[in-house]
Design a protein around this motif. Structure first.
Motif, PDB file in Angstrom:
ATOM      1  N   ARG A  75      10.216  -7.685  -4.410  1.00  0.00           N
ATOM      2  CA  ARG A  75      11.004  -6.686  -3.677  1.00  0.00           C
ATOM      3  C   ARG A  75      10.160  -5.514  -3.185  1.00  0.00           C
ATOM      4  O   ARG A  75      10.631  -4.714  -2.382  1.00  0.00           O
ATOM      5  CB  ARG A  75      12.095  -6.119  -4.596  1.00  0.00           C
ATOM      6  CG  ARG A  75      13.190  -7.081  -4.953  1.00  0.00           C
ATOM      7  CD  ARG A  75      14.042  -6.470  -6.053  1.00  0.00           C
ATOM      8  NE  ARG A  75      15.396  -6.991  -6.047  1.00  0.00           N
ATOM      9  CZ  ARG A  75      16.278  -6.790  -7.012  1.00  0.00           C
ATOM     10  NH1 ARG A  75      15.923  -6.049  -8.072  1.00  0.00           N
ATOM     11  NH2 ARG A  75      17.489  -7.283  -6.928  1.00  0.00           N
ATOM     12  N   LEU A  76       8.942  -5.412  -3.692  1.00  0.00           N
ATOM     13  CA  LEU A  76       8.143  -4.215  -3.450  1.00  0.00           C
ATOM     14  C   LEU A  76       7.182  -4.393  -2.280  1.00  0.00           C
ATOM     15  O   LEU A  76       6.616  -5.469  -2.081  1.00  0.00           O
ATOM     16  CB  LEU A  76       7.349  -3.857  -4.710  1.00  0.00           C
ATOM     17  CG  LEU A  76       8.165  -3.637  -5.984  1.00  0.00           C
ATOM     18  CD1 LEU A  76       7.239  -3.336  -7.166  1.00  0.00           C
ATOM     19  CD2 LEU A  76       9.191  -2.519  -5.801  1.00  0.00           C
ATOM     20  N   SER A  77       6.999  -3.335  -1.538  1.00  0.00           N
ATOM     21  CA  SER A  77       6.043  -3.326  -0.418  1.00  0.00           C
ATOM     22  C   SER A  77       4.618  -3.295  -0.951  1.00  0.00           C
ATOM     23  O   SER A  77       4.387  -3.114  -2.159  1.00  0.00           O
ATOM     24  CB  SER A  77       6.284  -2.103   0.462  1.00  0.00           C
ATOM     25  OG  SER A  77       7.617  -2.045   0.916  1.00  0.00           O
ATOM     26  N   GLU A  78       3.662  -3.446  -0.047  1.00  0.00           N
ATOM     27  CA  GLU A  78       2.252  -3.404  -0.458  1.00  0.00           C
ATOM     28  C   GLU A  78       1.963  -2.102  -1.200  1.00  0.00           C
ATOM     29  O   GLU A  78       1.272  -2.092  -2.224  1.00  0.00           O
ATOM     30  CB  GLU A  78       1.341  -3.517   0.754  1.00  0.00           C
ATOM     31  CG  GLU A  78      -0.137  -3.474   0.381  1.00  0.00           C
ATOM     32  CD  GLU A  78      -1.043  -3.528   1.585  1.00  0.00           C
ATOM     33  OE1 GLU A  78      -2.281  -3.547   1.391  1.00  0.00           O
ATOM     34  OE2 GLU A  78      -0.526  -3.527   2.733  1.00  0.00           O
ATOM     35  N   PHE A  79       2.495  -1.003  -0.684  1.00  0.00           N
ATOM     36  CA  PHE A  79       2.490   0.273  -1.401  1.00  0.00           C
ATOM     37  C   PHE A  79       3.952   0.635  -1.660  1.00  0.00           C
ATOM     38  O   PHE A  79       4.745   0.773  -0.721  1.00  0.00           O
ATOM     39  CB  PHE A  79       1.772   1.360  -0.598  1.00  0.00           C
ATOM     40  CG  PHE A  79       0.300   1.118  -0.485  1.00  0.00           C
ATOM     41  CD1 PHE A  79      -0.556   1.466  -1.529  1.00  0.00           C
ATOM     42  CD2 PHE A  79      -0.230   0.501   0.630  1.00  0.00           C
ATOM     43  CE1 PHE A  79      -1.916   1.211  -1.445  1.00  0.00           C
ATOM     44  CE2 PHE A  79      -1.578   0.243   0.728  1.00  0.00           C
ATOM     45  CZ  PHE A  79      -2.430   0.588  -0.318  1.00  0.00           C
ATOM     46  N   VAL A  80       4.292   0.756  -2.924  1.00  0.00           N
ATOM     47  CA  VAL A  80       5.685   0.925  -3.326  1.00  0.00           C
ATOM     48  C   VAL A  80       6.301   2.101  -2.581  1.00  0.00           C
ATOM     49  O   VAL A  80       5.762   3.210  -2.572  1.00  0.00           O
ATOM     50  CB  VAL A  80       5.781   1.172  -4.847  1.00  0.00           C
ATOM     51  CG1 VAL A  80       7.248   1.324  -5.262  1.00  0.00           C
ATOM     52  CG2 VAL A  80       5.118   0.035  -5.606  1.00  0.00           C
ATOM     53  N   SER A  81       7.431   1.860  -1.934  1.00  0.00           N
ATOM     54  CA  SER A  81       8.125   2.949  -1.242  1.00  0.00           C
ATOM     55  C   SER A  81       8.941   3.742  -2.246  1.00  0.00           C
ATOM     56  O   SER A  81       9.307   3.250  -3.324  1.00  0.00           O
ATOM     57  CB  SER A  81       9.027   2.398  -0.141  1.00  0.00           C
ATOM     58  OG  SER A  81      10.181   1.791  -0.706  1.00  0.00           O
ATOM     59  N   TYR A  82       9.240   4.975  -1.881  1.00  0.00           N
ATOM     60  CA  TYR A  82      10.047   5.819  -2.770  1.00  0.00           C
ATOM     61  C   TYR A  82      11.431   5.200  -2.973  1.00  0.00           C
ATOM     62  O   TYR A  82      11.950   5.187  -4.092  1.00  0.00           O
ATOM     63  CB  TYR A  82      10.165   7.223  -2.205  1.00  0.00           C
ATOM     64  CG  TYR A  82      10.974   8.150  -3.080  1.00  0.00           C
ATOM     65  CD1 TYR A  82      10.513   8.526  -4.343  1.00  0.00           C
ATOM     66  CD2 TYR A  82      12.207   8.638  -2.656  1.00  0.00           C
ATOM     67  CE1 TYR A  82      11.264   9.362  -5.161  1.00  0.00           C
ATOM     68  CE2 TYR A  82      12.962   9.473  -3.463  1.00  0.00           C
ATOM     69  CZ  TYR A  82      12.490   9.835  -4.708  1.00  0.00           C
ATOM     70  OH  TYR A  82      13.237  10.662  -5.517  1.00  0.00           O
ATOM     71  N   GLY A 141       7.075   8.683  -8.139  1.00  0.00           N
ATOM     72  CA  GLY A 141       7.784   7.415  -7.948  1.00  0.00           C
ATOM     73  C   GLY A 141       6.950   6.365  -7.255  1.00  0.00           C
ATOM     74  O   GLY A 141       7.197   5.158  -7.417  1.00  0.00           O
ATOM     75  N   LYS A 142       5.945   6.789  -6.503  1.00  0.00           N
ATOM     76  CA  LYS A 142       5.122   5.850  -5.754  1.00  0.00           C
ATOM     77  C   LYS A 142       3.817   5.485  -6.458  1.00  0.00           C
ATOM     78  O   LYS A 142       3.429   4.319  -6.513  1.00  0.00           O
ATOM     79  CB  LYS A 142       4.808   6.443  -4.368  1.00  0.00           C
ATOM     80  CG  LYS A 142       6.012   6.511  -3.431  1.00  0.00           C
ATOM     81  CD  LYS A 142       5.706   7.245  -2.153  1.00  0.00           C
ATOM     82  CE  LYS A 142       4.712   6.515  -1.290  1.00  0.00           C
ATOM     83  NZ  LYS A 142       5.190   5.208  -0.782  1.00  0.00           N
ATOM     84  N   ILE A 143       3.130   6.484  -7.010  1.00  0.00           N
ATOM     85  CA  ILE A 143       1.769   6.199  -7.492  1.00  0.00           C
ATOM     86  C   ILE A 143       1.744   5.580  -8.888  1.00  0.00           C
ATOM     87  O   ILE A 143       0.855   4.780  -9.198  1.00  0.00           O
ATOM     88  CB  ILE A 143       0.881   7.468  -7.443  1.00  0.00           C
ATOM     89  CG1 ILE A 143      -0.601   7.085  -7.494  1.00  0.00           C
ATOM     90  CG2 ILE A 143       1.229   8.432  -8.582  1.00  0.00           C
ATOM     91  CD1 ILE A 143      -1.058   6.177  -6.378  1.00  0.00           C
ATOM     92  N   ILE A 144       2.698   5.894  -9.748  1.00  0.00           N
ATOM     93  CA  ILE A 144       2.688   5.310 -11.101  1.00  0.00           C
ATOM     94  C   ILE A 144       2.850   3.787 -11.035  1.00  0.00           C
ATOM     95  O   ILE A 144       2.038   3.046 -11.623  1.00  0.00           O
ATOM     96  CB  ILE A 144       3.760   5.958 -11.996  1.00  0.00           C
ATOM     97  CG1 ILE A 144       3.423   7.436 -12.262  1.00  0.00           C
ATOM     98  CG2 ILE A 144       3.890   5.191 -13.313  1.00  0.00           C
ATOM     99  CD1 ILE A 144       2.137   7.677 -13.021  1.00  0.00           C
ATOM    100  N   PRO A 145       3.865   3.243 -10.334  1.00  0.00           N
ATOM    101  CA  PRO A 145       3.944   1.777 -10.276  1.00  0.00           C
ATOM    102  C   PRO A 145       2.756   1.148  -9.544  1.00  0.00           C
ATOM    103  O   PRO A 145       2.333   0.041  -9.875  1.00  0.00           O
ATOM    104  CB  PRO A 145       5.264   1.525  -9.526  1.00  0.00           C
ATOM    105  CG  PRO A 145       5.561   2.788  -8.799  1.00  0.00           C
ATOM    106  CD  PRO A 145       5.008   3.882  -9.653  1.00  0.00           C
ATOM    107  N   GLN A 146       2.190   1.872  -8.572  1.00  0.00           N
ATOM    108  CA  GLN A 146       1.036   1.337  -7.856  1.00  0.00           C
ATOM    109  C   GLN A 146      -0.175   1.184  -8.781  1.00  0.00           C
ATOM    110  O   GLN A 146      -0.882   0.181  -8.755  1.00  0.00           O
ATOM    111  CB  GLN A 146       0.696   2.251  -6.677  1.00  0.00           C
ATOM    112  CG  GLN A 146      -0.135   1.580  -5.606  1.00  0.00           C
ATOM    113  CD  GLN A 146       0.656   0.515  -4.853  1.00  0.00           C
ATOM    114  OE1 GLN A 146       1.859   0.665  -4.635  1.00  0.00           O
ATOM    115  NE2 GLN A 146       0.000  -0.578  -4.486  1.00  0.00           N
ATOM    116  N   LEU A 147      -0.385   2.200  -9.609  1.00  0.00           N
ATOM    117  CA  LEU A 147      -1.484   2.143 -10.585  1.00  0.00           C
ATOM    118  C   LEU A 147      -1.316   0.963 -11.530  1.00  0.00           C
ATOM    119  O   LEU A 147      -2.272   0.236 -11.823  1.00  0.00           O
ATOM    120  CB  LEU A 147      -1.530   3.434 -11.391  1.00  0.00           C
ATOM    121  CG  LEU A 147      -2.392   4.582 -10.874  1.00  0.00           C
ATOM    122  CD1 LEU A 147      -2.101   5.848 -11.677  1.00  0.00           C
ATOM    123  CD2 LEU A 147      -3.871   4.231 -10.957  1.00  0.00           C
TER     124      LEU A 147
END
Length: 518
Positions: free
Chosen positions: A353-360, A471-477
């Motif tokens: 469900r998630l984009s290449e970079f998680v959207s807010y 909301g964006k950078i924690i799941p990305q990490l």
């Protein structure tokens, strides 16, 4: 002749007994502090009622938040921490002290954090004590801080995230330890740069401080936090109105202001008289573009001074507070492997469900445990660690069942509320699940004590920037890396913001699942 004779007698007495006279004056001053403020019945440290120096020293040591928590455990909802200061540990008083009317006005602590530009102090939304000024000033800029406006620049946040991930990949590839706390601050700075100036500030690219801005902020915070406990000293120190004229170069000491002016000049120009040119205003969605566009349409709607002040305030406050929250979230996830595993599983299960970079929006819609983790990270380590002071209105008021006279400084400290075991079970435990309870009454009780962004008309104007970043950078990490702490414990210091150091980690690349639906 008689008056001259009386004066001679007085002068002779003063000359003959200087020490007893000075001691008498000191005794009167201390007794007035202790018993003449109308709050002598409120408990607190033995020295606090006599002099503000107890509070000054407590803040100077950098652990004031823990000291105040312990004092409230000992004394209850009200604690006297200075001759005219009462710390309040009662969430029911938040809507009273921080009401929309603003009749509990800010104290002398706040103007210390204004900038000096063109030899005059320039107040921002945070530092001003004038409620009418605050209302009018906020109307001019609030729309730029709305989540709707910020989402128009979400692609710029993704650009920062992309660069951040690229920089971090070098560390596991080389087998090196990384100070993740520092890099999270670099990320926060560059994101604020995009929102503010439509460009990164250069921290991620450099992998270090730019123009000594981090050092400047640390120095300003320490001065503001300590001198803010005895604000009457400020006019004799850096707040001396003569100082900018004697040392005109002192404005260059504030590298945040210097950088802001440089960033403005890279997009438009400041004339000799200090007025900003609007001929180069663009249709960009960043704050500088928005406010230049407004100024070009109607010069009376926003002034050059207001633009400079708001932009520099963004850089100053928007990076540090968010970086503190991000560090706390990572640190406590690493200290609690079960929470880390649960969050990673949630992210992995929703990868399609998630984009290449998680959207807010994706983080809000599909990752409920993430949102509980973010909230718990902010609860267990609020960015601001001192009292949000206000003056009691003229005539006095009843606070937590006790009458407090007008003019007394009162306020709430987020740390005290967040570590109240009557509201938060096992408050020192990092427990995101507490925010996922089905007990609506308990959840409402916790929400009333959640004080990260302040309350009322002075609620933090930049909170949406912080929420979006987290909301964006924690799941990305966590999609890209396994994170392991190198140090068992970090170090913290309360200099108004409760800053951390020692978040040294080992990173290991993760194999990303496909984000395509099967």
């Amino acid at each position: 002749m008689a008056s001259q004779s009386s004066l001679a007698v007085v002068l002779h007495f003063v000359q003959s007994y200087p020490v007893p006279i000075l001691l008498s004056i000191l005794a009167f001053y201390l007794l007035r502090n202790k018993y003449g403020k109308g709050i002598s019945q409120i408990p607190g440290p033995a020295l606090a009622g006599w002099t503000s120096l107890w509070r000054f020293n407590n803040v100077r040591e950098g652990r004031a938040h823990w000291t105040i928590i312990d004092l409230h455990k000992k004394h209850g909802k009200l604690v006297r921490t200075a001759p005219d200061v009462v710390d309040v540990a009662d969430p029911a008083m938040i809507p009273v002290i921080y009401n929309i009317k603003g009749d509990f006005t800010k104290t002398g602590f706040y103007p210390i954090q204004s900038i000096s530009w063109k030899k005059k102090p320039r107040h921002n939304l945070f530092s001003t004590r004038n409620e009418a000024f605050h209302r009018e000033d906020k109307k001019k800029v609030a729309n730029a801080f709305s989540m709707t406006s910020l989402l128009e620049m979400e692609h710029a946040v993704d650009d920062c995230s992309k660069l951040f991930m690229q920089k971090l990949r070098d560390f596991p590839d080389k087998g090196e330890t990384v100070d993740l706390g520092a890099w999270l601050q670099y990320y926060a700075f560059d994101v604020v740069g995009e929102f503010t100036f439509q460009k990164k500030l250069g921290f991620l690219e450099k992998g270090g401080d730019v123009d000594d801005m981090i050092k400047t902020i640390e120095d300003i915070l320490f001065y503001s936090a300590t001198i803010g406990q005895v604000p009457e000293l400020h006019p004799y120190l850096l707040g001396n109105p003569i100082l900018p004229h004697l040392l005109p170069q002192m404005e260059a000491w504030n590298s945040v202001l210097t950088f802001t002016l440089k960033a403005i000049n890279s997009r438009t120009s400041l004339a000799r008289d200090g007025e900003i040119s609007t001929s180069d205003s663009s249709s960009g969605k960043d704050m500088l573009s928005r406010w230049l566009s407004v100024k070009a349409t109607d010069d009376l709607k926003i002034s050059t001074e207001e633009i400079v002040v708001h932009l520099s305030a963004n850089v100053f406050a928007g990076s540090d507070t968010t970086a503190i929250a991000l560090r706390a979230i990572i640190y406590y996830l690493c200290k609690n492997p079960s929470c880390m595993s649960k969050l990673i599983k949630e992210i992995d299960d929703n990868e399609y469900r998630l984009s290449e970079f998680v959207s807010y929006k994706e983080s809000k819609d599909y990752l409920p445990y993430l949102n509980a983790v973010l909230k718990e990270g902010m609860r267990i380590h609020p960015s601001v660690g001192l009292l949000l002071e206000r003056h009691v209105p003229k005539g006095g008021v009843v606070i937590s069942g006790t009458w407090i006279p007008g003019g007394t400084k009162v306020g709430v400290n987020a740390w005290v509320l967040h570590f109240d075991e009557r509201v938060f079970e096992e408050p020192e435990r990092f427990w995101p699940e507490r925010w996922l309870t089905s007990d609506e009454k308990k959840l409402a009780e916790m929400e009333k004590s959640f004080f990260v962004f302040g309350a009322g008309s002075r609620t933090c104007v930049g909170k949406n920037i912080s929420l979006m970043e987290m909301g964006k950078i924690i799941p990305q990490l966590l999609r890209e890396f396994e994170i392991e702490l190198v140090n068992k414990e970090w170090r913290t210091k309360n200099v108004w913001f409760v800053q951390q150091s020692g978040l040294d980690v080992k990173l290991k690349r993760r194999a990303r699942k496909s984000n395509l639906s099967s």
